[in-house]
Scaffold this active site. Structure first.
Site, PDB file in Angstrom:
ATOM      1  CG  HIS A  97      34.403 -16.079 -44.068  1.00  0.00           C
ATOM      2  ND1 HIS A  97      33.333 -15.688 -43.307  1.00  0.00           N
ATOM      3  CD2 HIS A  97      35.173 -16.834 -43.247  1.00  0.00           C
ATOM      4  CE1 HIS A  97      33.445 -16.161 -42.081  1.00  0.00           C
ATOM      5  NE2 HIS A  97      34.567 -16.868 -42.024  1.00  0.00           N
ATOM      6  CG  HIS A 153      -1.859  -1.166   1.261  1.00  0.00           C
ATOM      7  ND1 HIS A 153      -2.601  -1.486   2.376  1.00  0.00           N
ATOM      8  CD2 HIS A 153      -2.164  -2.111   0.335  1.00  0.00           C
ATOM      9  CE1 HIS A 153      -3.314  -2.570   2.137  1.00  0.00           C
ATOM     10  NE2 HIS A 153      -3.055  -2.975   0.905  1.00  0.00           N
ATOM     11  CG  HIS A 174      -0.181  -9.730  -2.147  1.00  0.00           C
ATOM     12  ND1 HIS A 174      -0.036  -8.429  -2.584  1.00  0.00           N
ATOM     13  CD2 HIS A 174      -1.138  -9.692  -1.166  1.00  0.00           C
ATOM     14  CE1 HIS A 174      -0.845  -7.647  -1.898  1.00  0.00           C
ATOM     15  NE2 HIS A 174      -1.531  -8.387  -1.042  1.00  0.00           N
ATOM     16  CG  ASP A 183      -3.267  -5.338  -2.985  1.00  0.00           C
ATOM     17  OD1 ASP A 183      -2.865  -4.421  -2.246  1.00  0.00           O
ATOM     18  OD2 ASP A 183      -4.077  -6.209  -2.609  1.00  0.00           O
ATOM     19  CG  HIS A 224      -7.511  -3.279  -1.852  1.00  0.00           C
ATOM     20  ND1 HIS A 224      -6.966  -2.229  -1.142  1.00  0.00           N
ATOM     21  CD2 HIS A 224      -6.788  -4.375  -1.494  1.00  0.00           C
ATOM     22  CE1 HIS A 224      -5.979  -2.673  -0.385  1.00  0.00           C
ATOM     23  NE2 HIS A 224      -5.849  -3.983  -0.583  1.00  0.00           N
TER      24      HIS A 224
END
Length: 473
Positions: free
Chosen positions: A369, A82, A291, A268, A264
């Site tokens: 080459h 928070h 989380h 987070d 909310h």
């Protein structure tokens, strides 16, 4: 269109808040302090000997069961998301967060009080430019066990969308979107943490939620409330009476938004992704975020950013007038076709040089080459980097035409991509140590098609030509 340069920011003065930790129940003092440029977000435990510092870094995440927990050398910071969300929401780059306990105060369960304190402290601009990771490809992380998924896609600014499905009638499915980070303050910051009644009962039984009350968490009632449970809740929250509102939440709280739970979760996500350590320009789409998935995604993104930084390809305007064209280069370098491998110099300072080589099918080495599959030999890529570095060292003498350059050492050579006809090679050489006695020690890179194709650590020395050769010339 040129990029707008945005400077880093910090706060103008220190400011403190007091409260209790949600899980510890302990009173804690949190102080935000101004921080120097490139500091990022750092937590300092002033209650411990030596005042240990824990950087807000996804690699320090050790637990995500009830919030994001960081640990460095045995020192923990609990529930940091928070606080970090408030910092990102105000676009503050550098702050020191002092704590006299392991957990920031929960306040009302949102980022609102942290944000208001930071605003009161004031935001000031610093001198250095803000770093920003611009998302160019789709990056995802999926947690197979829960079905949670976070994806980030290219976007003109940092945006976040969360889609949550809680599988209960009382909450159901919710979505939330933040289109502009400037809207965080009004739309997201005040969204409070929440819990289901069955989770709350378990936490209370195990003594894991000591700082909770009905003012810092929304409690959704997803089961029948027994008299025994009511008694437990009254004691836990210190209330004479507890009831359930018609919308299915415990009383004494009014929702700020109908989809406050999803908002909310978005808060987070922003807080957890702050652990990436770099500003992000991209759109985050989080399906059933939590989380664990947030911080796993942060770790993945942080790793990708570090790899890209290490292999970052500088951009140059190849159409502008060069600092030195091929004729000017030949007045300085002794090399001549077919062994002159630099066509122009774009930049030259006392510490670095940038050169260009246009690779065509007319190069004599392509004859052998390789027939039918022309590839520029790696040894010639190194030689071209060395010639570019030769310009750097020869620019330190007044008569470069009277000097030759000789290799002394080649180290840490790596070839990453093939170089073929049609490629434009860009060489960048930076001094590792100052030039002394005509010895140049440099780190050189070769780029083509927006990728690193070769790198090497080179050491060369310039030596004056013999007098008779200078006279002959």
């Amino acid at each position: 269109m040129s990029e707008i340069i945005v400077k880093q920011t910090t706060i103008a003065k220190e400011i403190s808040l007091k409260g209790v930790g949600l899980h510890t129940g302990k009173e804690v003092l949190l102080t935000f302090k101004p921080a120097p440029e490139n500091n990022g977000y750092t937590f300092v435990r002033i209650d411990l000997e030596g005042h240990p510092i824990i950087e807000a870094d996804a690699n320090y995440v050790v637990n995500t069961q009830r919030g994001t927990v960081l640990e460095k050398r045995g020192v923990k910071i609990q529930t940091c998301e928070h606080v970090l969300a408030a910092l990102v929401g105000l676009e503050i780059d550098n702050v020191i967060i002092e704590l006299d306990a392991s957990e920031p105060p929960i306040m009302d369960g949102s980022a609102k009080f942290f944000l208001e304190a930071l605003e009161e402290a004031g935001i000031v601009q610093q001198e250095k430019q803000r770093e920003e990771y611009i998302v160019k490809d789709v990056i995802s992380y999926i947690d197979d066990e829960t079905g949670s998924e976070i994806t980030i896609i290219p976007s003109d600014e940092y945006q976040v969308t969360t889609m949550v499905d809680f599988g209960t009638k009382v909450l159901g499915t919710q979505n939330a979107t933040l289109k502009h980070i400037s809207d965080f303050k009004n739309d997201i910051a005040s969204s409070r943490t929440f819990s289901f009644l069955h989770e709350l009962e378990t936490l209370l039984e195990h003594g894991l939620i000591k700082g909770g009350d009905l003012n810092n968490a929304i409690v959704y009632v997803d089961k029948e409330l027994s008299p025994e449970t009511m008694d437990k809740l009254r004691i836990a929250f210190g209330k004479d009476n507890i009831a359930v509102k018609p919308n299915g939440i415990l009383d004494n709280l009014t929702l700020h938004h109908p989809n406050e739970a999803a908002r909310h979760k978005l808060l987070d996500v922003i807080g957890d992704l702050a652990l990436v350590g770099t500003r992000i320009r991209g759109k985050v789409i989080a399906n059933k975020p939590g989380h664990f998935v947030n911080t796993q995604f942060a770790k993945k993104l942080s790793k990708i950013i570090k790899i890209e930084k290490r292999n970052k390809v500088p951009t140059y305007d190849l159409h502008k007038t060069p600092l030195m064209d091929i004729n000017q280069i030949m007045t300085m370098l002794p090399h001549r076709p077919p062994f002159l491998l630099v066509d122009k110099i774009l930049e030259l300072s006392d510490k670095h040089v940038v050169g260009v080589k246009n690779v065509t099918m007319n190069e004599p080495f392509f004859v052998g080459h390789f027939p039918g599959a022309p590839v520029m030999p790696g040894v010639l890529q190194v030689e071209a980097m060395a010639q570019t570095g030769g310009i750097l060292v020869l620019s330190t003498v007044p008569d470069p035409e009277n000097y030759l350059t000789f290799f002394m050492k080649i180290d840490k050579v790596k070839f990453k991509q093939k170089v073929v006809p049609g490629d434009t090679l860009i060489f960048k050489a930076d001094l590792i140590t100052p030039i002394r006695r005509g010895i140049c020690h440099m780190q050189a890179y070769a780029y083509a098609n927006g990728k690193l194709v070769a790198e090497a650590e080179l050491m060369a020395q310039i030596a004056r030509k013999k007098e008779e050769d200078i006279v002959k010339k």
